[in-house]
Design a protein around this motif. Structure first.
Motif, PDB file in Angstrom:
ATOM      1  N   VAL A   1      19.615  64.833  58.826  1.00  0.00           N
ATOM      2  CA  VAL A   1      20.420  66.438  59.299  1.00  0.00           C
ATOM      3  C   VAL A   1      21.129  66.843  58.351  1.00  0.00           C
ATOM      4  O   VAL A   1      22.317  65.415  57.999  1.00  0.00           O
ATOM      5  N   PRO A   2      21.859  67.513  58.053  1.00  0.00           N
ATOM      6  CA  PRO A   2      22.100  69.481  58.767  1.00  0.00           C
ATOM      7  C   PRO A   2      20.122  69.150  58.136  1.00  0.00           C
ATOM      8  O   PRO A   2      19.740  68.960  57.338  1.00  0.00           O
ATOM      9  N   PRO A   3      19.549  71.099  58.159  1.00  0.00           N
ATOM     10  CA  PRO A   3      18.129  70.766  58.092  1.00  0.00           C
ATOM     11  C   PRO A   3      18.594  71.736  56.674  1.00  0.00           C
ATOM     12  O   PRO A   3      17.158  71.543  55.578  1.00  0.00           O
ATOM     13  N   GLY A   4      19.276  72.530  55.891  1.00  0.00           N
ATOM     14  CA  GLY A   4      19.354  72.483  54.852  1.00  0.00           C
ATOM     15  C   GLY A   4      19.450  71.315  54.062  1.00  0.00           C
ATOM     16  O   GLY A   4      19.325  71.565  52.370  1.00  0.00           O
ATOM     17  N   GLU A   5      19.120  70.146  54.107  1.00  0.00           N
ATOM     18  CA  GLU A   5      19.063  69.143  53.312  1.00  0.00           C
ATOM     19  C   GLU A   5      17.386  68.381  53.331  1.00  0.00           C
ATOM     20  O   GLU A   5      16.827  67.463  52.264  1.00  0.00           O
ATOM     21  N   ARG A   6      17.052  68.938  53.770  1.00  0.00           N
ATOM     22  CA  ARG A   6      15.174  68.449  54.276  1.00  0.00           C
ATOM     23  C   ARG A   6      13.983  68.584  53.113  1.00  0.00           C
ATOM     24  O   ARG A   6      13.412  67.504  52.645  1.00  0.00           O
ATOM     25  N   GLU A   7      14.504  69.118  52.188  1.00  0.00           N
ATOM     26  CA  GLU A   7      13.522  69.390  50.921  1.00  0.00           C
ATOM     27  C   GLU A   7      13.853  69.158  49.798  1.00  0.00           C
ATOM     28  O   GLU A   7      13.213  68.531  48.986  1.00  0.00           O
ATOM     29  N   LYS A   8      15.137  68.072  50.425  1.00  0.00           N
ATOM     30  CA  LYS A   8      15.520  66.364  49.311  1.00  0.00           C
ATOM     31  C   LYS A   8      14.452  65.762  49.839  1.00  0.00           C
ATOM     32  O   LYS A   8      14.501  64.768  49.232  1.00  0.00           O
ATOM     33  N   PHE A   9      14.314  65.771  51.411  1.00  0.00           N
ATOM     34  CA  PHE A   9      13.445  64.177  51.742  1.00  0.00           C
ATOM     35  C   PHE A   9      11.664  65.131  52.628  1.00  0.00           C
ATOM     36  O   PHE A   9      11.373  64.478  53.195  1.00  0.00           O
ATOM     37  N   PRO A  10      10.667  65.417  51.500  1.00  0.00           N
ATOM     38  CA  PRO A  10       9.727  65.867  51.455  1.00  0.00           C
ATOM     39  C   PRO A  10       8.887  64.285  51.837  1.00  0.00           C
ATOM     40  O   PRO A  10       8.470  63.217  51.123  1.00  0.00           O
ATOM     41  N   ILE A  11       7.796  64.687  53.298  1.00  0.00           N
ATOM     42  CA  ILE A  11       7.440  63.256  53.635  1.00  0.00           C
ATOM     43  C   ILE A  11       6.090  64.064  53.907  1.00  0.00           C
ATOM     44  O   ILE A  11       5.727  65.114  53.819  1.00  0.00           O
ATOM     45  N   GLN A  12       5.182  63.251  53.215  1.00  0.00           N
ATOM     46  CA  GLN A  12       3.487  63.650  52.830  1.00  0.00           C
ATOM     47  C   GLN A  12       2.978  62.878  53.969  1.00  0.00           C
ATOM     48  O   GLN A  12       2.847  61.423  54.094  1.00  0.00           O
ATOM     49  N   LEU A  13       2.532  63.116  54.628  1.00  0.00           N
ATOM     50  CA  LEU A  13       1.120  62.193  55.707  1.00  0.00           C
ATOM     51  C   LEU A  13       0.020  62.358  55.659  1.00  0.00           C
ATOM     52  O   LEU A  13      -0.804  62.869  54.988  1.00  0.00           O
ATOM     53  N   GLU A  14      -0.321  60.775  55.822  1.00  0.00           N
ATOM     54  CA  GLU A  14      -2.118  61.024  54.894  1.00  0.00           C
ATOM     55  C   GLU A  14      -2.917  59.737  56.304  1.00  0.00           C
ATOM     56  O   GLU A  14      -1.603  58.668  56.595  1.00  0.00           O
ATOM     57  N   ARG A  15      -3.998  59.962  56.556  1.00  0.00           N
ATOM     58  CA  ARG A  15      -4.870  59.169  56.544  1.00  0.00           C
ATOM     59  C   ARG A  15      -4.835  58.103  55.701  1.00  0.00           C
ATOM     60  O   ARG A  15      -5.041  58.037  54.924  1.00  0.00           O
ATOM     61  N   ALA A  16      -5.023  56.529  56.395  1.00  0.00           N
ATOM     62  CA  ALA A  16      -5.303  55.784  55.591  1.00  0.00           C
ATOM     63  C   ALA A  16      -6.538  56.001  54.927  1.00  0.00           C
ATOM     64  O   ALA A  16      -6.202  55.123  53.648  1.00  0.00           O
ATOM     65  N   ALA A  17      -7.773  55.989  55.770  1.00  0.00           N
ATOM     66  CA  ALA A  17      -8.405  56.798  54.703  1.00  0.00           C
ATOM     67  C   ALA A  17      -8.398  57.798  53.585  1.00  0.00           C
ATOM     68  O   ALA A  17      -9.171  57.736  52.670  1.00  0.00           O
ATOM     69  N   SER A  18      -7.651  58.447  53.661  1.00  0.00           N
ATOM     70  CA  SER A  18      -7.407  59.564  52.741  1.00  0.00           C
ATOM     71  C   SER A  18      -5.969  59.050  51.287  1.00  0.00           C
ATOM     72  O   SER A  18      -5.656  60.317  50.540  1.00  0.00           O
ATOM     73  N   VAL A  19      -5.571  57.829  51.468  1.00  0.00           N
ATOM     74  CA  VAL A  19      -4.401  57.830  50.080  1.00  0.00           C
ATOM     75  C   VAL A  19      -5.113  57.943  49.265  1.00  0.00           C
ATOM     76  O   VAL A  19      -5.625  57.266  49.022  1.00  0.00           O
ATOM     77  N   PRO A  20      -4.705  58.734  48.198  1.00  0.00           N
ATOM     78  CA  PRO A  20      -4.505  59.122  47.095  1.00  0.00           C
ATOM     79  C   PRO A  20      -4.898  57.450  46.141  1.00  0.00           C
ATOM     80  O   PRO A  20      -3.502  57.185  46.353  1.00  0.00           O
TER      81      PRO A  20
END
Length: 93
Positions: free
Chosen positions: A31-50
């Motif tokens: 927080v604040p929302p303006g900082e969120r682009e600095k902390f990208p979160i990518q969600l993957e299933r275990a079977a889909s991890v690159p």
């Protein structure tokens, strides 16, 4: 150490409808929302991890799945290269 003003990319490995993953993702959003682009979160299933490209992340959160740390595995190489791992085992573990 994390430098202020930099990006801190996170890979969250969990089942998409996992309650634990939902709350963890919410806790990782600054927080604040303006900082969120600095902390990208990518969600993957275990079977889909690159198998490659894990070095784009600073840390991997693994929810429920047992980590594959066999020598030569993508996760083992990520850790050997200085990446971080947080493993949250399932209640059955």
């Amino acid at each position: 150490a994390f430098e202020a003003g930099g990006r801190f990319s996170v890979l969250l490995v969990a089942e998409p409808r996992s309650e634990a993953a939902f709350y963890l993702a919410q806790a990782l959003v600054p927080v604040p929302p303006g900082e969120r682009e600095k902390f990208p979160i990518q969600l993957e299933r275990a079977a889909s991890v690159p198998a490659t490209g894990l070095n784009q992340f600073r840390v991997i959160f693994l929810v429920g799945s047992r980590p594959d740390l066999e020598e030569g595995s993508p996760l083992a190489e990520f850790l050997e290269g200085g990446g971080g791992l947080v493993w949250i085992p399932s209640p059955a573990e």
